[in-house]
Design a protein around this motif. Structure first.
Motif, PDB file in Angstrom:
ATOM      1  N   GLU A  91       0.812  -1.217   0.000  1.00  8.28           N
ATOM      2  CA  GLU A  91       0.000   0.000   0.000  1.00  8.28           C
ATOM      3  C   GLU A  91       0.846   1.268   0.000  1.00  8.28           C
ATOM      4  O   GLU A  91       0.524   2.239  -0.673  1.00  8.28           O
ATOM      5  CB  GLU A  91      -0.939   0.007   1.215  1.00  8.28           C
ATOM      6  CG  GLU A  91      -1.819  -1.230   1.349  1.00  8.28           C
ATOM      7  CD  GLU A  91      -2.913  -1.304   0.296  1.00  8.28           C
ATOM      8  OE1 GLU A  91      -2.922  -0.438  -0.603  1.00  8.28           O
ATOM      9  OE2 GLU A  91      -3.746  -2.216   0.371  1.00  8.28           O
ATOM     10  N   THR A 136      -0.328   5.361   4.968  1.00  8.41           N
ATOM     11  CA  THR A 136      -0.574   3.950   5.258  1.00  8.41           C
ATOM     12  C   THR A 136      -0.884   3.725   6.722  1.00  8.41           C
ATOM     13  O   THR A 136      -1.811   2.977   7.070  1.00  8.41           O
ATOM     14  CB  THR A 136       0.658   3.108   4.850  1.00  8.41           C
ATOM     15  OG1 THR A 136       0.944   3.323   3.466  1.00  8.41           O
ATOM     16  CG2 THR A 136       0.399   1.625   5.080  1.00  8.41           C
ATOM     17  N   VAL A 140      -4.689   2.735   6.402  1.00 13.65           N
ATOM     18  CA  VAL A 140      -4.695   1.316   6.033  1.00 13.65           C
ATOM     19  C   VAL A 140      -4.525   0.401   7.236  1.00 13.65           C
ATOM     20  O   VAL A 140      -5.363  -0.474   7.499  1.00 13.65           O
ATOM     21  CB  VAL A 140      -3.588   1.018   4.991  1.00 13.65           C
ATOM     22  CG1 VAL A 140      -3.576  -0.468   4.653  1.00 13.65           C
ATOM     23  CG2 VAL A 140      -3.796   1.853   3.735  1.00 13.65           C
ATOM     24  N   GLY A 270      -6.692   1.891   0.913  1.00 12.71           N
ATOM     25  CA  GLY A 270      -5.863   0.760   0.506  1.00 12.71           C
ATOM     26  C   GLY A 270      -6.630  -0.174  -0.403  1.00 12.71           C
ATOM     27  O   GLY A 270      -7.869  -0.158  -0.464  1.00 12.71           O
ATOM     28  N   THR A 446     -11.055   4.035  -3.760  1.00 11.81           N
ATOM     29  CA  THR A 446      -9.850   4.617  -3.164  1.00 11.81           C
ATOM     30  C   THR A 446     -10.088   6.091  -2.894  1.00 11.81           C
ATOM     31  O   THR A 446     -10.886   6.744  -3.584  1.00 11.81           O
ATOM     32  CB  THR A 446      -8.632   4.447  -4.089  1.00 11.81           C
ATOM     33  OG1 THR A 446      -7.471   4.963  -3.445  1.00 11.81           O
ATOM     34  CG2 THR A 446      -8.819   5.187  -5.398  1.00 11.81           C
TER      35      THR A 446
END
Length: 533
Positions: A91, A136, A140, A270, A446
């Protein structure tokens, strides 16, 4: 016409029966045959623990106490570091970095605990931008941490007033989650070396964190009231420095139910929809080449073929569609019908048009140019100017049926965002549509990535699924024509859709989503120059 369809059906059958099922079955068999490489975080030596199991910890009266807790193998049910480094590599980095990390697994298997971590850190972080890692860690990783929390350990953590976490994982991977979701007072973890706005992949001068030494440095002569670790020799030494200590002995703790999450998980970003363990990641890379071909094939069906044949060919290729039309009332005016839908992916209006067998117009905001170009239905961009958008939608309703998404953006979890009330002022014939999408490998939405790839990722799933339920038309007395305000109508339809889907209503908006996941307000702006950091 019949002779024209025979080759298409034959080719579709061959692709589904021979290619898809054989490749998918082969990768599943690799996964089931134990292609796991063991626990890639390494298992430190265990011995019978002198400390009691965490299940025996009394939770009463700990509001004023201080906790020292290990994060990995205590709060997380997944004992391997590998999935979280894979998430960073895939990611935050790229698919090539993720593949390199996967290929390193045979080497990781034979290395000791410290070298495993150093190698995974180097592959995952070398050359990675700090900005990408920040996205991230914020958008994520929290989803996967929450889904893998150990319920028994979390209940002990939640019972104390002050919490200090120790982990050998890099601080940039865990600090955001621990402070945002678990209200950590401090996070003591391994520090990484940086050069400018990039990670070098090496540890800082302090090296890999030694937990018992870090605990003594942080607390000094004062012992924390409570300590939680695992049954390893290292963690037993760590918790022995606390006044009261418990260990997590079981390999797998109880699963944390969604209703007990410290904070609701509403937004995350992600592409990966699964925890990328070594076997699951191998499964993904085995499927990826054929999955890409399947995505192109499924997109081709929707763009270039007649709707009559698109549905059958799509289902034969593995697409699962559940459709239920409860609206038996027909339009009583010359205007088009306004379909008000929950928003899951960019394909929502396309699937609705196919299932209804009617040409619909969809209003959009941040749809990519490519998606607009290949869309098999008519699309119209909105401007976020309420007056101008209202006039545009009124004109479109006079020309035919219209699809709107009052949430303004997609949401992956079982929640509905706040509905904009503009649509309620435009039409008296309103039909709510409850839409939901299910994926097993890749997310088709996304916030910070390339939106042009959304349809490709969605259709790369082996068996993507859509549930579409057309509800009954909103009674006239519950619309603006019946004396209701536009806000009352919007809230009513939001509740109706939430009940049909089993979702929860929220007051969160598009702006909230993009501020959390992408650090902006979700407003499309023209690029003024290239920036490197």
């Amino acid at each position: 016409m019949v002779s024209y369809l025979v080759p298409l059906r034959l080719a579709n059958w061959v692709m589904n029966q021979v290619l898809v099922k054989s490749c998918y079955g082969f990768s599943r068999k690799l996964k089931s045959l134990g292609f796991r490489w063991g626990d890639l975080s390494s298992k430190p030596l265990h011995q019978p623990s002198p400390f009691p199991n965490i299940t025996k910890c009394d939770l009463e009266g700990r509001g004023s106490q201080t906790l020292a807790c290990d994060f990995h193998k205590v709060l997380l049910r997944t004992h391997s570091f590998f999935p979280y480094f894979m998430l960073v590599a895939f990611e935050g980095g790229s698919i090539f970095r993720a593949f390199l990390l996967l290929c390193s697994c045979p080497i990781l298997w034979i290395l000791n605990y410290e070298m495993k971590l150093r190698v995974m850190i180097f592959i995952s972080f070398c050359g990675l931008r700090m900005k990408d890692m920040d996205n991230t860690s914020r958008a994520v990783l929290p989803k996967f941490y929450l889904e893998n929390l150990n319920l028994e350990a979390y209940e002990v953590v939640a019972s104390v007033g002050s919490r200090v976490f120790f982990t050998t994982m890099p601080r940039v991977m865990v600090e955001g989650f621990l402070k945002e979701y678990l209200n950590a007072d401090a996070v003591i973890a391994t520090e990484l070396h940086t050069a400018g706005c990039y990670f070098t992949g090496f540890l800082s001068k302090s090296g890999l964190l030694v937990k018992h030494s870090a605990l003594m440095d942080y607390f000094g002569d004062t012992k924390p009231d409570l300590g939680i670790g695992n049954a390893s020799l290292h963690d037993q030494l760590f918790v022995s420095l606390c006044k009261e200590a418990y260990v997590v002995i079981t390999e797998e703790g109880k699963v944390m139910p969604r209703n007990k999450y410290p904070k609701p998980l509403i937004f995350h970003d992600g592409r990966l929809a699964f925890l990328p363990t070594p076997s699951a990641t191998l499964f993904m890379f085995t499927w990826l080449p054929l999955g890409f071909l399947m995505a192109i094939y499924r997109i081709f069906l929707g763009v270039f073929l007649c709707c009559k044949f698109t549905l059958a060919l799509g289902i034969w290729s593995g697409l699962i569609l559940n459709f239920n039309d409860k609206n038996q009332q027909r339009s009583e005016s010359n205007k088009g019908v306004l379909y008000v839908c929950s928003h899951r992916t960019l394909m929502d209006p396309i699937f609705l048009s196919i299932m209804l067998g009617r040409r619909l117009t969809a209003v959009t905001y941040s749809l990519s140019k490519v998606s607009e170009l290949i869309a098999p239905i008519r699309t119209m961009r909105l401007t976020r100017d309420r007056k101008q958008d209202g006039e545009t939608m009124k004109r479109l309703l006079c020309e035919g049926d219209l699809v709107v998404f009052p949430e303004g953006t997609t949401c992956r979890e079982p929640y509905l965002l706040r509905f904009s009330s503009l649509f309620a002022e435009l039409a008296d014939e309103i039909v709510p549509v409850a839409m939901n999408a299910h994926v097993t490998m890749f997310y088709g939405t996304t916030a910070s990535g390339l939106k042009v790839l959304d349809p490709i990722f969605f259709f790369m799933n082996p068996w993507p699924r859509y549930d579409i339920q057309v509800l009954e038309k909103v009674p006239r007395e519950l619309t603006c024509a019946g004396g209701r305000s536009s806000h009352e109508v919007a809230n009513y339809i939001q509740r109706e859709l939430a009940d049909a889907l089993g979702f929860e209503c929220t007051n969160l908006k598009r702006r909230d989503k993009y501020m959390m996941l992408a650090g902006n307000e979700g407003v499309v702006q023209e690029k003024k120059g290239r920036r490197f950091c």
